[in-house]
Motif scaffolding. Structure first.
Motif, PDB file in Angstrom:
ATOM      1  N   GLU A  38      57.776 -64.508  26.170  1.00 43.73           N
ATOM      2  CA  GLU A  38      57.417 -64.199  24.235  1.00 43.73           C
ATOM      3  C   GLU A  38      56.587 -65.271  24.412  1.00 43.73           C
ATOM      4  O   GLU A  38      56.542 -65.815  24.648  1.00 43.73           O
ATOM      5  CB  GLU A  38      58.586 -63.714  23.632  1.00 43.73           C
ATOM      6  CG  GLU A  38      59.575 -62.598  23.541  1.00 43.73           C
ATOM      7  CD  GLU A  38      58.372 -62.179  22.833  1.00 43.73           C
ATOM      8  OE1 GLU A  38      58.033 -61.876  21.821  1.00 43.73           O
ATOM      9  OE2 GLU A  38      58.626 -60.651  23.500  1.00 43.73           O
ATOM     10  N   LEU A  39      55.513 -64.865  22.862  1.00 46.91           N
ATOM     11  CA  LEU A  39      55.462 -65.867  22.675  1.00 46.91           C
ATOM     12  C   LEU A  39      55.474 -65.986  20.680  1.00 46.91           C
ATOM     13  O   LEU A  39      55.671 -64.946  20.450  1.00 46.91           O
ATOM     14  CB  LEU A  39      53.518 -65.954  22.027  1.00 46.91           C
ATOM     15  CG  LEU A  39      52.780 -66.971  21.338  1.00 46.91           C
ATOM     16  CD1 LEU A  39      53.411 -68.377  21.586  1.00 46.91           C
ATOM     17  CD2 LEU A  39      51.678 -66.419  20.773  1.00 46.91           C
ATOM     18  N   PHE A  40      56.429 -67.020  20.932  1.00 47.66           N
ATOM     19  CA  PHE A  40      57.426 -66.635  19.513  1.00 47.66           C
ATOM     20  C   PHE A  40      56.643 -67.577  18.395  1.00 47.66           C
ATOM     21  O   PHE A  40      56.309 -68.665  18.171  1.00 47.66           O
ATOM     22  CB  PHE A  40      58.919 -68.169  19.702  1.00 47.66           C
ATOM     23  CG  PHE A  40      59.557 -67.242  18.189  1.00 47.66           C
ATOM     24  CD1 PHE A  40      59.875 -66.516  18.376  1.00 47.66           C
ATOM     25  CD2 PHE A  40      60.157 -69.003  17.926  1.00 47.66           C
ATOM     26  CE1 PHE A  40      61.010 -65.966  16.839  1.00 47.66           C
ATOM     27  CE2 PHE A  40      61.393 -68.433  16.632  1.00 47.66           C
ATOM     28  CZ  PHE A  40      61.905 -66.790  15.991  1.00 47.66           C
ATOM     29  N   ASP A  41      56.060 -66.660  17.662  1.00 50.00           N
ATOM     30  CA  ASP A  41      54.925 -67.518  16.683  1.00 50.00           C
ATOM     31  C   ASP A  41      55.904 -67.379  15.229  1.00 50.00           C
ATOM     32  O   ASP A  41      56.612 -66.854  15.052  1.00 50.00           O
ATOM     33  CB  ASP A  41      54.133 -66.280  16.426  1.00 50.00           C
ATOM     34  CG  ASP A  41      53.818 -64.780  16.317  1.00 50.00           C
ATOM     35  OD1 ASP A  41      55.008 -64.643  16.377  1.00 50.00           O
ATOM     36  OD2 ASP A  41      52.919 -64.146  16.764  1.00 50.00           O
ATOM     37  N   TYR A  73      60.207 -69.368  27.608  1.00 45.07           N
ATOM     38  CA  TYR A  73      58.883 -68.231  26.877  1.00 45.07           C
ATOM     39  C   TYR A  73      58.484 -69.378  25.730  1.00 45.07           C
ATOM     40  O   TYR A  73      58.786 -70.302  26.207  1.00 45.07           O
ATOM     41  CB  TYR A  73      60.170 -67.415  25.351  1.00 45.07           C
ATOM     42  CG  TYR A  73      61.061 -67.584  24.685  1.00 45.07           C
ATOM     43  CD1 TYR A  73      60.520 -69.217  23.107  1.00 45.07           C
ATOM     44  CD2 TYR A  73      62.158 -68.126  25.076  1.00 45.07           C
ATOM     45  CE1 TYR A  73      61.724 -69.596  22.585  1.00 45.07           C
ATOM     46  CE2 TYR A  73      63.166 -69.212  24.606  1.00 45.07           C
ATOM     47  CZ  TYR A  73      62.678 -70.165  23.032  1.00 45.07           C
ATOM     48  OH  TYR A  73      63.799 -70.395  22.099  1.00 45.07           O
ATOM     49  N   SER A  74      57.104 -68.747  24.952  1.00 48.46           N
ATOM     50  CA  SER A  74      56.240 -70.223  24.917  1.00 48.46           C
ATOM     51  C   SER A  74      56.262 -69.768  23.396  1.00 48.46           C
ATOM     52  O   SER A  74      57.037 -69.259  22.556  1.00 48.46           O
ATOM     53  CB  SER A  74      55.099 -69.499  24.463  1.00 48.46           C
ATOM     54  OG  SER A  74      54.397 -69.730  26.370  1.00 48.46           O
ATOM     55  N   ILE A  75      56.084 -70.859  22.400  1.00 46.98           N
ATOM     56  CA  ILE A  75      56.574 -71.344  20.957  1.00 46.98           C
ATOM     57  C   ILE A  75      54.524 -71.227  20.443  1.00 46.98           C
ATOM     58  O   ILE A  75      54.184 -72.112  20.831  1.00 46.98           O
ATOM     59  CB  ILE A  75      57.526 -72.126  20.489  1.00 46.98           C
ATOM     60  CG1 ILE A  75      58.401 -71.572  21.195  1.00 46.98           C
ATOM     61  CG2 ILE A  75      57.536 -72.745  19.387  1.00 46.98           C
ATOM     62  CD1 ILE A  75      59.453 -72.946  20.707  1.00 46.98           C
ATOM     63  N   LYS A  76      54.514 -71.190  20.031  1.00 47.27           N
ATOM     64  CA  LYS A  76      53.451 -72.012  19.127  1.00 47.27           C
ATOM     65  C   LYS A  76      52.902 -72.950  18.084  1.00 47.27           C
ATOM     66  O   LYS A  76      54.120 -73.144  17.548  1.00 47.27           O
ATOM     67  CB  LYS A  76      52.265 -70.282  17.885  1.00 47.27           C
ATOM     68  CG  LYS A  76      51.173 -70.501  17.993  1.00 47.27           C
ATOM     69  CD  LYS A  76      50.667 -69.333  17.186  1.00 47.27           C
ATOM     70  CE  LYS A  76      49.388 -69.503  16.828  1.00 47.27           C
ATOM     71  NZ  LYS A  76      48.655 -68.217  15.787  1.00 47.27           N
ATOM     72  N   ASP A  79      52.565 -72.916  14.406  1.00 45.49           N
ATOM     73  CA  ASP A  79      54.008 -72.050  14.162  1.00 45.49           C
ATOM     74  C   ASP A  79      55.721 -72.789  13.755  1.00 45.49           C
ATOM     75  O   ASP A  79      55.879 -73.482  13.036  1.00 45.49           O
ATOM     76  CB  ASP A  79      54.187 -70.851  14.839  1.00 45.49           C
ATOM     77  CG  ASP A  79      52.776 -70.380  14.517  1.00 45.49           C
ATOM     78  OD1 ASP A  79      52.008 -70.675  13.712  1.00 45.49           O
ATOM     79  OD2 ASP A  79      52.446 -68.886  14.627  1.00 45.49           O
ATOM     80  N   TRP A  80      55.333 -73.216  15.321  1.00 42.65           N
ATOM     81  CA  TRP A  80      56.311 -73.919  15.603  1.00 42.65           C
ATOM     82  C   TRP A  80      56.733 -74.863  14.175  1.00 42.65           C
ATOM     83  O   TRP A  80      58.729 -75.654  14.222  1.00 42.65           O
ATOM     84  CB  TRP A  80      57.198 -74.929  17.000  1.00 42.65           C
ATOM     85  CG  TRP A  80      58.131 -75.144  17.168  1.00 42.65           C
ATOM     86  CD1 TRP A  80      58.367 -76.673  18.032  1.00 42.65           C
ATOM     87  CD2 TRP A  80      59.560 -74.824  17.298  1.00 42.65           C
ATOM     88  NE1 TRP A  80      59.678 -77.129  17.792  1.00 42.65           N
ATOM     89  CE2 TRP A  80      60.079 -75.884  17.978  1.00 42.65           C
ATOM     90  CE3 TRP A  80      59.794 -73.338  16.863  1.00 42.65           C
ATOM     91  CZ2 TRP A  80      61.779 -75.153  17.751  1.00 42.65           C
ATOM     92  CZ3 TRP A  80      60.858 -73.340  17.313  1.00 42.65           C
ATOM     93  CH2 TRP A  80      62.150 -73.936  18.084  1.00 42.65           C
ATOM     94  N   LEU A  81      56.022 -75.391  14.084  1.00 43.96           N
ATOM     95  CA  LEU A  81      55.955 -77.225  13.486  1.00 43.96           C
ATOM     96  C   LEU A  81      56.228 -76.782  11.555  1.00 43.96           C
ATOM     97  O   LEU A  81      57.041 -77.849  11.197  1.00 43.96           O
ATOM     98  CB  LEU A  81      54.870 -78.222  13.151  1.00 43.96           C
ATOM     99  CG  LEU A  81      55.137 -79.096  12.183  1.00 43.96           C
ATOM    100  CD1 LEU A  81      55.905 -80.627  12.193  1.00 43.96           C
ATOM    101  CD2 LEU A  81      53.721 -79.564  12.422  1.00 43.96           C
ATOM    102  N   TYR A 104      61.804 -79.461  29.571  1.00 42.49           N
ATOM    103  CA  TYR A 104      60.330 -79.779  29.228  1.00 42.49           C
ATOM    104  C   TYR A 104      59.435 -79.838  27.836  1.00 42.49           C
ATOM    105  O   TYR A 104      59.070 -80.195  27.144  1.00 42.49           O
ATOM    106  CB  TYR A 104      59.033 -79.454  30.462  1.00 42.49           C
ATOM    107  CG  TYR A 104      59.735 -81.019  31.622  1.00 42.49           C
ATOM    108  CD1 TYR A 104      60.374 -81.330  31.789  1.00 42.49           C
ATOM    109  CD2 TYR A 104      59.338 -79.053  32.588  1.00 42.49           C
ATOM    110  CE1 TYR A 104      60.277 -82.856  32.941  1.00 42.49           C
ATOM    111  CE2 TYR A 104      60.575 -79.786  34.346  1.00 42.49           C
ATOM    112  CZ  TYR A 104      60.396 -81.314  33.744  1.00 42.49           C
ATOM    113  OH  TYR A 104      60.753 -82.063  35.242  1.00 42.49           O
ATOM    114  N   ASN A 105      60.012 -78.418  27.395  1.00 42.58           N
ATOM    115  CA  ASN A 105      59.727 -77.954  25.854  1.00 42.58           C
ATOM    116  C   ASN A 105      60.254 -78.381  24.960  1.00 42.58           C
ATOM    117  O   ASN A 105      59.922 -78.710  24.021  1.00 42.58           O
ATOM    118  CB  ASN A 105      59.434 -75.992  25.990  1.00 42.58           C
ATOM    119  CG  ASN A 105      58.764 -75.413  26.648  1.00 42.58           C
ATOM    120  OD1 ASN A 105      57.450 -75.835  27.361  1.00 42.58           O
ATOM    121  ND2 ASN A 105      59.264 -73.989  27.530  1.00 42.58           N
TER     122      ASN A 105
END
Length: 127
Positions: A38-41, A73-76, A79-81, A104-105
């Motif tokens: 997923e890209l969690f945005d 999964y990835s985080i934008k 948006d994460w900030l 690492y993330n």
């Protein structure tokens, strides 16, 4: 280890399953399990915030958030900030990392987020 594989399953007060992941609501914490790839945005985070505010009401800022990273999964980043800096939402933010990629993330996320992110190696330890 997923929530459903632990004794915590008996303590879940409410579950929310979205196309991007599952969120388990307890008395004073939420456990998030985002789906693989997923890209969690922000749009996805806003959906979780909305159901959390409905469930916890005025006590929302006393809730602890545990990101149980059982999947990659990835985080934008932008948006994460925005998500993490809404400090009024969560009392404590914790991450359970099982793989090196999750660790690492987490290191990268700590560059963006000025608050403290607690990290754990097991879900039960985080709880």
């Amino acid at each position: 280890m997923k929530v459903c594989e632990t004794p915590l399953v008996d303590l879940i007060l409410e579950e929310h399953h979205f196309s991007f992941g599952s969120f388990y609501f307890f008395d004073d914490f939420i456990i998030a399990e985002i789906n693989e790839g997923e890209l969690f945005d922000w749009n996805k985070a806003a959906k979780v915030i909305e159901v959390g505010e409905k469930f916890y009401g005025a006590n929302g800022n006393q809730i602890n958030y545990i990101s149980n990273r059982v999947h990659d999964y990835s985080i934008k980043p932008q948006d994460w900030l925005r998500y993490l800096n809404m400090r009024k939402i969560f009392k404590v933010f914790a991450v359970v990392a099982y793989r090196k990629t999750a660790i690492y993330n987490l290191v990268i996320e700590r560059f963006f987020y000025k608050g403290e992110i607690f990290s754990f190696e097991s879900l039960l330890e985080a709880v």
